[in-house]
Write a protein that holds these residues in place. Structure first.
Motif, PDB file in Angstrom:
ATOM      1  N   MET A   1       0.840  -1.202   0.000  1.00  0.00           N
ATOM      2  CA  MET A   1       0.000   0.000   0.000  1.00  0.00           C
ATOM      3  C   MET A   1       0.877   1.255   0.000  1.00  0.00           C
ATOM      4  SD  MET A   1      -3.156   0.675   2.573  1.00  0.00           S
ATOM      5  CE  MET A   1      -2.307   1.540   3.881  1.00  0.00           C
ATOM      6  N   ASP A   2       0.544   2.178  -0.839  1.00  0.00           N
ATOM      7  CA  ASP A   2       1.316   3.425  -0.955  1.00  0.00           C
ATOM      8  C   ASP A   2       0.888   4.399   0.143  1.00  0.00           C
ATOM      9  OD1 ASP A   2       2.420   5.803  -1.609  1.00  0.00           O
ATOM     10  OD2 ASP A   2       1.861   5.745  -3.728  1.00  0.00           O
ATOM     11  N   ALA A   3       1.809   4.717   1.064  1.00  0.00           N
ATOM     12  CA  ALA A   3       1.441   5.542   2.221  1.00  0.00           C
ATOM     13  C   ALA A   3       1.346   7.027   1.900  1.00  0.00           C
ATOM     14  CB  ALA A   3       2.455   5.336   3.351  1.00  0.00           C
ATOM     15  N   THR A   4       1.647   7.398   0.653  1.00  0.00           N
ATOM     16  CA  THR A   4       1.563   8.825   0.317  1.00  0.00           C
ATOM     17  C   THR A   4       0.269   9.160  -0.420  1.00  0.00           C
ATOM     18  OG1 THR A   4       2.633   8.557  -1.828  1.00  0.00           O
ATOM     19  CG2 THR A   4       4.072   8.929   0.072  1.00  0.00           C
ATOM     20  N   TYR A   6      -4.141   8.453  -1.031  1.00  0.00           N
ATOM     21  CA  TYR A   6      -5.383   7.912  -0.470  1.00  0.00           C
ATOM     22  C   TYR A   6      -5.661   6.595  -1.180  1.00  0.00           C
ATOM     23  CZ  TYR A   6      -6.463  12.162   2.106  1.00  0.00           C
ATOM     24  OH  TYR A   6      -6.441  13.189   3.004  1.00  0.00           O
ATOM     25  N   SER A   7      -6.272   5.644  -0.456  1.00  0.00           N
ATOM     26  CA  SER A   7      -6.602   4.364  -1.080  1.00  0.00           C
ATOM     27  C   SER A   7      -7.723   4.584  -2.103  1.00  0.00           C
ATOM     28  CB  SER A   7      -7.061   3.366  -0.018  1.00  0.00           C
ATOM     29  OG  SER A   7      -8.228   3.865   0.606  1.00  0.00           O
ATOM     30  N   ARG A  65      -7.926   1.864   6.487  1.00  0.00           N
ATOM     31  CA  ARG A  65      -6.882   2.338   5.568  1.00  0.00           C
ATOM     32  C   ARG A  65      -6.552   3.779   5.901  1.00  0.00           C
ATOM     33  NH1 ARG A  65      -6.387   0.110   0.580  1.00  0.00           N
ATOM     34  NH2 ARG A  65      -7.025  -2.051   0.481  1.00  0.00           N
ATOM     35  N   PRO A  68      -3.072   9.284   4.234  1.00  0.00           N
ATOM     36  CA  PRO A  68      -1.651   9.648   4.207  1.00  0.00           C
ATOM     37  C   PRO A  68      -1.402  10.872   5.069  1.00  0.00           C
ATOM     38  CG  PRO A  68      -2.724  10.309   2.158  1.00  0.00           C
ATOM     39  CD  PRO A  68      -3.725   9.507   2.935  1.00  0.00           C
ATOM     40  N   GLU A  69      -0.167  11.037   5.490  1.00  0.00           N
ATOM     41  CA  GLU A  69       0.203  12.216   6.284  1.00  0.00           C
ATOM     42  C   GLU A  69      -0.108  13.502   5.506  1.00  0.00           C
ATOM     43  OE1 GLU A  69       1.289  13.509   9.179  1.00  0.00           O
ATOM     44  OE2 GLU A  69       0.539  11.530   9.818  1.00  0.00           O
ATOM     45  N   ARG A 168      -3.304  13.005  -5.207  1.00  0.00           N
ATOM     46  CA  ARG A 168      -3.473  11.851  -4.303  1.00  0.00           C
ATOM     47  C   ARG A 168      -4.919  11.638  -3.891  1.00  0.00           C
ATOM     48  NH1 ARG A 168      -0.697  12.906   1.448  1.00  0.00           N
ATOM     49  NH2 ARG A 168      -2.128  14.454   2.280  1.00  0.00           N
TER      50      ARG A 168
END
Ligand code: HEM
Ligand code: HEM
Length: 411
Positions: A1-4, A6-7, A65, A68-69, A168
């Protein structure tokens, strides 16, 4: 999952809710607040509850989920978080207060989600209704302000800071798709605002609500138009009167504009009250000797309003007056007697919703000579006429008090 990023689920829920809210806000302000808005108002309820359910899914999704920050830190980062928190609060508070408004409405209008799924009412006291309406409106305004700030911030990030904020939150990470969604949301909102009729009516209605009860202006217009098919021909009443009373026909009276015809019923401890704005009548009566009097009143049932206009449609429906099949109610006196120096009792027949039953009315006459003020009341057993069947009327007392007041001048 890409943490940068949104899912994908978070992105679709975000845009789905954005579209739904754009439509919901336009509907809320644009739905006519009178009976003609009934369908739009049902739509507003269904869409609003759907937004509530989608928001709950979205919040659950956010825990599963995490977002992201924030791209900005420090104080600005806090502002971003506060703004997003505010938007979530709005997405919950707007539908919850709307649900509370319909749950406390004086006449219980059942909510059927999308016309199919029965939706319960919240157990709240009816007395809160007005406050909740105000809260619902205020929250809608606050939400719109947040919404505008939110969109401006997103555009600022995209076009001026040129960071990944827009990308994002966009399908496939393509900022262009996000911008297309934004355009779609605006087109939907303003298209609906332009298409919906209710804006001016809504304000007019509010103004009327704050003012004193509207004068029954149309009563005057209708009073000039005699009850052609129902009232007796003048000769007929004259001859009837002549039999009773050698003194000749009783004088006839014209109902003056500005009269009121109101009704009140207890609904589980609080009063529902409303009025008819269109009614007419012919009155032939000698106040000193009422025995030969003839009083005929006709009421346009579709003119009933309980002040909360979105519910007046209920009154016209099959559970209440069923105005489609029986648009008018009539009262016709059979005998009138004097019960005091200026008080009277009229017995007669009330025809309502296809049933005709004996009905007594009492009234007093103020003034003197050719100008009189008539005020009186009647207690109507609504069940005798089948008014208020079904669940929506379950809490309403069987006896409805009807009160009237109008000026009359002898012709
Ligand atoms: C229609 C135009 C809209 C645009 C262009 C837009 C844009 C964005 C963008 C770019 C983000 C990501 C922010 C970030 O990365 O920090 C975001 C997040 C968010 N948006 Fe929107 N948005 C729109 C409408 C709405 C509406 C109508 C709502 C709800 C009332 C809303 C609620 C949110 C929330 C709550 C977040 C934060 C999500 C989270 O972190 O859990 N947005 N939006
Ligand atoms: C996200 C959800 C919602 C938003 C943004 C929203 C927004 C609005 C707005 C802007 C108005 C017009 C306010 C006014 O002019 O007085 C309104 C009125 C109304 N809404 Fe909602 N609404 C939402 C959900 C709901 C729900 C779920 C219900 C009921 C189940 C509901 C019931 C009502 C009612 C009954 C009115 C009319 C109140 C009155 O007569 O003044 N709303 N809403």
């Amino acid at each position: 999952m890409d943490a940068t990023r949104y899912s994908t689920g978070a992105i679709w829920l975000h845009w789905l809710i954005a579209f739904a809210l754009a439509a919901e806000l336009a509907l809320g302000f644009g739905m006519p607040k009178d009976a003609s808005g009934f369908t739009l108002y049902q739509l507003h309820k269904s869409l609003g509850i759907t937004i509530l359910l989608l928001t709950l899914v979205r919040i659950g999704w956010r825990f599963a989920r995490p977002a992201p920050e924030t791209l900005v830190g420090g104080f600005q980062g806090l502002l971003v978080k506060a703004g997003h928190l505010g938007l979530y609060a709005f997405m919950l508070a707007a539908p919850l207060t709307g649900w509370a408004v319909v749950s406390t409405a004086p006449i219980d209008v059942p909510t059927l989600l999308w016309g199919v799924v029965p939706w319960p009412h919240l157990p709240l006291a009816d007395g809160l209704n007005h406050t909740l309406e105000e809260a619902h409106e205020l929250i809608a305004f606050a939400g719109m302000a947040l919404f505008v700030g939110h969109v401006l911030a997103a555009l600022y990030h995209h076009f001026l800071l040129k960071d990944a904020t827009m990308a994002r939150m966009s399908p496939k990470g393509a900022a262009g798709l996000g911008l297309a969604m934004l355009a779609g949301v605006l087109v939907l909102h303003f298209g609906l605002v332009a298409a919906l009729p209710g804006h001016e009516e809504g304000e007019a209605e509010e103004a009327a609500e704050d003012a004193a009860p509207a004068p029954a202006a149309s009563a005057s217009a209708m009073a000039e138009d005699p009850l052609a098919e129902e009232s007796p021909a003048p000769e007929a009443s004259a001859s009837a009167a002549a039999e009773d009373e050698a003194a000749g026909p009783p004088p006839s009276w014209a109902i003056q504009p500005g009269g009121t015809l109101r009704f009140t019923a207890d609904n589980g401890g609080t009063a529902i009250s409303g009025s008819f704005s269109r009614w007419q009548g012919t009155i032939a009566m000698d106040p000193e000797n009422p025995a030969g009097a003839d009083i005929a009143i006709r009421i346009d049932l579709a003119s009933a309003s309980i002040g909360d206009a979105t519910q007046d449609e209920m009154l016209q429906g099959g559970d209440f007056f069923n105005t489609g099949a029986n648009p008018t109610a009539t009262f016709r006196s059979t005998s009138v007697e004097k019960t005091g120096s200026n008080s009277y009792r009229a017995r007669g027949t009330l025809s309502l919703r296809g049933a005709s039953r004996p009905q007594t009315i009492t009234f007093t006459l103020g003034g003197s000579g050719a100008r009189r003020q008539v005020s009186g009341s009647a207690t109507v057993d609504r069940n005798a006429f089948g008014v208020g069947t079904g669940e929506s009327a379950a809490g309403i007392a069987p006896n409805v008090r009807v009160e009237f007041s109008f000026g009359a001048t002898s012709q």
